[in-house]
Write a protein that holds these residues in place. Structure first.
Motif, PDB file in Angstrom:
ATOM      1  N   ALA A   1       0.927  -1.098   0.008  1.00  0.00           N
ATOM      2  CA  ALA A   1       0.090  -0.040   0.015  1.00  0.00           C
ATOM      3  C   ALA A   1       1.025   1.358  -0.031  1.00  0.00           C
ATOM      4  CB  ALA A   1      -0.822   0.002   1.197  1.00  0.00           C
ATOM      5  N   PHE A   2       1.949   1.139   0.719  1.00  0.00           N
ATOM      6  CA  PHE A   2       2.875   2.205   0.777  1.00  0.00           C
ATOM      7  C   PHE A   2       3.384   2.754  -0.864  1.00  0.00           C
ATOM      8  CE2 PHE A   2       7.320   3.366   1.106  1.00  0.00           C
ATOM      9  CZ  PHE A   2       7.269   4.749   1.784  1.00  0.00           C
TER      10      PHE A   2
ATOM     11  N   CYS B   1      -1.665   4.209  -1.386  1.00  0.00           N
ATOM     12  CA  CYS B   1      -2.990   4.443  -0.939  1.00  0.00           C
ATOM     13  C   CYS B   1      -3.385   5.147   0.066  1.00  0.00           C
ATOM     14  CB  CYS B   1      -3.278   3.072  -0.637  1.00  0.00           C
ATOM     15  SG  CYS B   1      -2.449   1.798  -2.054  1.00  0.00           S
ATOM     16  N   LYS B   2      -4.395   5.698  -0.315  1.00  0.00           N
ATOM     17  CA  LYS B   2      -5.067   6.693   0.666  1.00  0.00           C
ATOM     18  C   LYS B   2      -6.107   6.227   1.737  1.00  0.00           C
ATOM     19  CE  LYS B   2      -2.939   9.739  -1.253  1.00  0.00           C
ATOM     20  NZ  LYS B   2      -1.563  10.225  -0.998  1.00  0.00           N
TER      21      LYS B   2
ATOM     22  N   MET C   1      -7.325  -0.755   3.232  1.00  0.00           N
ATOM     23  CA  MET C   1      -7.769  -1.944   2.297  1.00  0.00           C
ATOM     24  C   MET C   1      -8.572  -1.661   1.288  1.00  0.00           C
ATOM     25  SD  MET C   1      -6.467  -3.565   4.810  1.00  0.00           S
ATOM     26  CE  MET C   1      -6.705  -5.330   4.594  1.00  0.00           C
ATOM     27  N   VAL C   2      -8.327  -0.471   0.583  1.00  0.00           N
ATOM     28  CA  VAL C   2      -9.094  -0.399  -0.535  1.00  0.00           C
ATOM     29  C   VAL C   2      -7.963   0.332  -1.353  1.00  0.00           C
ATOM     30  CG1 VAL C   2     -10.530   1.275  -1.815  1.00  0.00           C
ATOM     31  CG2 VAL C   2     -11.113   0.508   0.434  1.00  0.00           C
ATOM     32  N   TRP C   3      -7.671  -0.251  -2.667  1.00  0.00           N
ATOM     33  CA  TRP C   3      -6.843   0.093  -3.618  1.00  0.00           C
ATOM     34  C   TRP C   3      -7.275   0.619  -4.989  1.00  0.00           C
ATOM     35  CZ3 TRP C   3      -3.164  -4.842  -3.009  1.00  0.00           C
ATOM     36  CH2 TRP C   3      -2.573  -4.802  -1.816  1.00  0.00           C
ATOM     37  N   THR C   4      -7.363   1.551  -5.239  1.00  0.00           N
ATOM     38  CA  THR C   4      -7.884   2.133  -6.280  1.00  0.00           C
ATOM     39  C   THR C   4      -7.124   1.771  -7.676  1.00  0.00           C
ATOM     40  OG1 THR C   4      -6.649   4.330  -6.517  1.00  0.00           O
ATOM     41  CG2 THR C   4      -8.993   4.229  -5.469  1.00  0.00           C
TER      42      THR C   4
ATOM     43  N   LEU D   1      -5.388   6.038  10.185  1.00  0.00           N
ATOM     44  CA  LEU D   1      -6.214   7.105  10.899  1.00  0.00           C
ATOM     45  C   LEU D   1      -7.622   7.796  10.265  1.00  0.00           C
ATOM     46  CD1 LEU D   1      -5.428   9.135  13.211  1.00  0.00           C
ATOM     47  CD2 LEU D   1      -4.448  10.601  11.466  1.00  0.00           C
ATOM     48  N   ASP D   2      -8.468   7.607  11.064  1.00  0.00           N
ATOM     49  CA  ASP D   2      -9.832   7.979  10.561  1.00  0.00           C
ATOM     50  C   ASP D   2      -9.906   9.487  10.212  1.00  0.00           C
ATOM     51  OD1 ASP D   2     -10.946   5.516  10.613  1.00  0.00           O
ATOM     52  OD2 ASP D   2     -11.358   5.633  12.865  1.00  0.00           O
ATOM     53  N   PRO D   3     -10.600   9.918   9.244  1.00  0.00           N
ATOM     54  CA  PRO D   3     -10.776  11.338   8.867  1.00  0.00           C
ATOM     55  C   PRO D   3     -11.162  12.056  10.230  1.00  0.00           C
ATOM     56  CG  PRO D   3     -11.778  10.085   7.253  1.00  0.00           C
ATOM     57  CD  PRO D   3     -11.442   9.137   8.145  1.00  0.00           C
ATOM     58  N   GLY D   4     -10.222  13.199  10.278  1.00  0.00           N
ATOM     59  CA  GLY D   4     -10.449  14.356  11.439  1.00  0.00           C
ATOM     60  C   GLY D   4     -10.251  13.565  12.869  1.00  0.00           C
TER      61      GLY D   4
END
Length: 92
Positions: free
Chosen positions: A14-15, A19-20, A23-26, A75-78
Motif C-alpha cells: 500500500a505504501f 494508497c489513501k 484496505m482499498v486500492w484504486t 487514521l480515521d478522517p478528522g
C-alpha cells in the motif's frame, strides 16, 4: 499475491502505491504499485514479497517511512489518534 491481508507486508505494498484508504486500492494506486514494485500483475507483485521483507528488515529509514505511512493510512478522517483496537491489531 498469495498474501494474507493480515500480513504486515500488505502495508508495504500500500505504501508503494501511496494508497489513501485502508484496505482499498484504486486502479491508479494499483498502477503506481506496479510501477514502483516493477510488477505488472498480481502474480509478479507476489514474487516481490520476499525482497520487500528483506529491504524493510535491512533499511531502517524505509521501515520508518512505512511505519509513518501506516499510522496515516489507518487514521480515521478528522482524528489525531488511531483507535486502540486497530493499533493493537497492527502492532502485536
Amino acid at each position: 499475491m498469495n498474501v494474507s491481508l493480515e500480513d504486515p507486508i500488505t502495508l508495504s505494498v500500500a505504501f508503494a502505491g501511496d494508497c489513501k484508504t485502508a484496505m482499498v486500492w484504486t486502479y491508479p494506486e494499483f498502477k503506481k504499485m506496479c510501477k514502483e514494485l516493477k510488477g505488472d500483475n498480481m502474480q509478479a507483485l507476489g514474487g516481490k514479497i520476499a525482497g520487500m521483507k528483506k529491504d524493510i528488515k535491512n533499511d531502517p529509514a524505509l521501515f520508518v517511512k512505512i511505519y509513518e505511512f501506516t499510522f496515516k493510512y489507518y487514521l480515521d478522517p478528522g482524528m489525531k489518534n488511531i483507535e486502540c483496537d486497530t493499533a493493537i491489531a497492527l502492532w502485536p
